[in-house]
Design an enzyme around this catalytic site. Structure first.
Site, mmCIF file in Angstrom:
data_model
loop_
_atom_site.group_PDB
_atom_site.id
_atom_site.type_symbol
_atom_site.label_atom_id
_atom_site.label_comp_id
_atom_site.label_asym_id
_atom_site.label_seq_id
_atom_site.Cartn_x
_atom_site.Cartn_y
_atom_site.Cartn_z
ATOM 1 C CD GLU A 35 1.792 0.571 -31.482
ATOM 2 O OE1 GLU A 35 2.309 -0.236 -32.273
ATOM 3 O OE2 GLU A 35 1.671 0.340 -30.267
ATOM 4 C CB CYS A 190 8.797 -15.193 -27.997
ATOM 5 S SG CYS A 190 8.647 -16.522 -29.198
ATOM 6 C CB CYS A 197 11.500 -21.566 -23.983
ATOM 7 S SG CYS A 197 11.703 -21.183 -25.733
ATOM 8 C CB CYS A 200 7.867 -18.492 -22.338
ATOM 9 S SG CYS A 200 6.457 -18.174 -23.400
ATOM 10 C CB CYS A 206 5.120 -23.056 -26.697
ATOM 11 S SG CYS A 206 6.080 -22.602 -28.149
HETATM 12 S S1 SF4 Z 1 7.955 -21.188 -25.222
HETATM 13 FE FE1 SF4 Z 1 7.284 -20.776 -27.305
HETATM 14 S S2 SF4 Z 1 6.267 -18.781 -27.199
HETATM 15 FE FE2 SF4 Z 1 7.445 -19.022 -25.333
HETATM 16 S S3 SF4 Z 1 9.412 -18.041 -25.744
HETATM 17 FE FE3 SF4 Z 1 9.650 -20.198 -26.242
HETATM 18 S S4 SF4 Z 1 9.160 -20.337 -28.403
HETATM 19 FE FE4 SF4 Z 1 8.381 -18.375 -27.703
#
Ligand code: SF4
Length: 347
Positions: A35, A190, A197, A200, A206
């Site tokens: 960490e 992200c 995105c 994602c 989002c």
């Molecule tokens: S959709 Fe939203 S959470 Fe996902 S990568 Fe894009 S900005 Fe980040």
């Protein structure tokens, strides 16, 4: 909210990283070291250093007993060496206070140098299976975007909202997968610039993505207002064309260098000049200022050029003063902005 956590955990299960050397272990020391290394360093670099460090210092006590230079040498290349110094000091404290066993209580962890609230939470989740929320820089970005929390995450009000959200989002049951998923998502998809995105798992809900404000969230660190100062620099020339310089005090800006006499205003500069010389320039006025930025403030340097001749009291240099011929100014140890100011007046 719970859908968010479920999607992140499922995505981690499916596409996240499962075989990092600090995963699949409950060795709190190994998790702690990882960490700390991951705080300011990318996973790919940590992968090169972590095994070597663990081989050299396999447990708290070996790190506590190590020579500082050996620890720093093992850290060499990872950068941010205060992390290594804190880790070593913390290992000593864990040895003294907890017999070499990494403590589980959050207060005991946070009492150790280099361990903040989020790092303590990560150690507790991964090593002890505790129910804690993490909020490192990557996670702040994921949450701020997913829930459209505007403003700079370092602002106390924004940070409070993010912590509250991080706690609310915690799913029931084991947290390791979800926590790792949040970290992985922030580190791989992200990202600060050009997030992916399209890949994602939480793109559907989002808010930043939906409102095309991914570029704006999280907000940037507010620019600090740099204080400004204005000073008048007297360029006094005698009939031979020599310029009066004075040595700066040893401390402060340009400490010990030669410079033009500096005053708070043109009036103060002229009054000081008239007290010692005959001022020949009919209507001395300020010249075009030169801006110079120091780390902590900006200085507006205003030149005030005057022709002077000896007054009955004479104009011999006082201690710490020097009349320097124009041709010799190049050689004088002048600060660069003062040299620039003089060059501009010459021109
Ligand atoms: S959709 Fe939203 S959470 Fe996902 S990568 Fe894009 S900005 Fe980040």
């Amino acid at each position: 909210v719970s859908a968010f956590a479920v999607r992140i955990a499922e995505w981690q299960e499916r596409s996240g990283r499962h075989d990092l050397p600090w995963q699949n272990t409950s060795d709190a020391y190994a998790i702690w070291v990882s960490e700390i290394m991951l705080q300011q360093t990318q996973v790919t670099s940590v992968l090169r250093y972590f095994p070597r460090f663990m081989q050299r210092f396999p447990d708290v006590i070996s790190l506590a007993r190590a020579v500082d230079d050996d620890v720093l040498a093992s850290w060499s290349g990872l950068g941010y060496y205060s992390r290594a110094r804190n880790l070593k000091r913390a290992a000593e404290l864990v040895t003294e206070r907890h017999g070499g066993r990494v403590p589980e209580p959050v207060d005991d962890l946070m009492a150790l140098p280099g361990i903040g609230r989020s790092t303590a939470a990560a150690i507790r989740v991964f090593a002890f299976g505790s129910r804690d929320a993490i909020l490192d820089g990557n996670v702040k970005r994921v949450l701020a975007r997913s829930f459209a929390i505007e403003g700079w995450p370092g602002t106390p009000a924004v940070e409070r909202r993010l912590w509250a959200l991080a706690r609310e989002l915690l799913p029931d049951g084991p947290l390791a997968g979800y926590t790792q998923g949040l970290m992985d998502l922030g580190a791989t998809l992200c990202t600060r610039t050009r997030p992916r995105c399209g890949d994602c798992p939480v793109a559907g809900e989002c808010r930043a993505f939906a409102s095309a404000s991914v570029d704006r969230i999280p907000g940037p660190r507010p620019r600090q207002q740099t204080p400004r100062r204005r000073a008048v620099f007297l360029i006094a020339r005698d009939p031979l064309g020599r310029v009066l310089l004075e040595r700066r005090p040893p401390s402060g800006i340009w400490g010990g260098l030669w410079s033009l006499p500096e005053f708070g205003s043109a009036e103060a500069a002229l009054a000081a000049c008239r007290a010692r010389f005959r001022v020949e320039t009919r209507a001395p006025g300020e010249g075009r200022p030169l801006q110079h930025a120091f780390t902590h403030f900006k200085l507006e340097m205003v030149p005030l050029a005057v022709r002077v001749s000896p007054s009955p009291g004479g104009h011999a240099a006082e201690p710490g003063e020097l009349w320097v011929a124009a041709a010799a100014l190049d050689e004088a140890p002048l600060p660069a902005p003062v040299r620039a100011l003089l060059a501009r007046e010459e021109g």
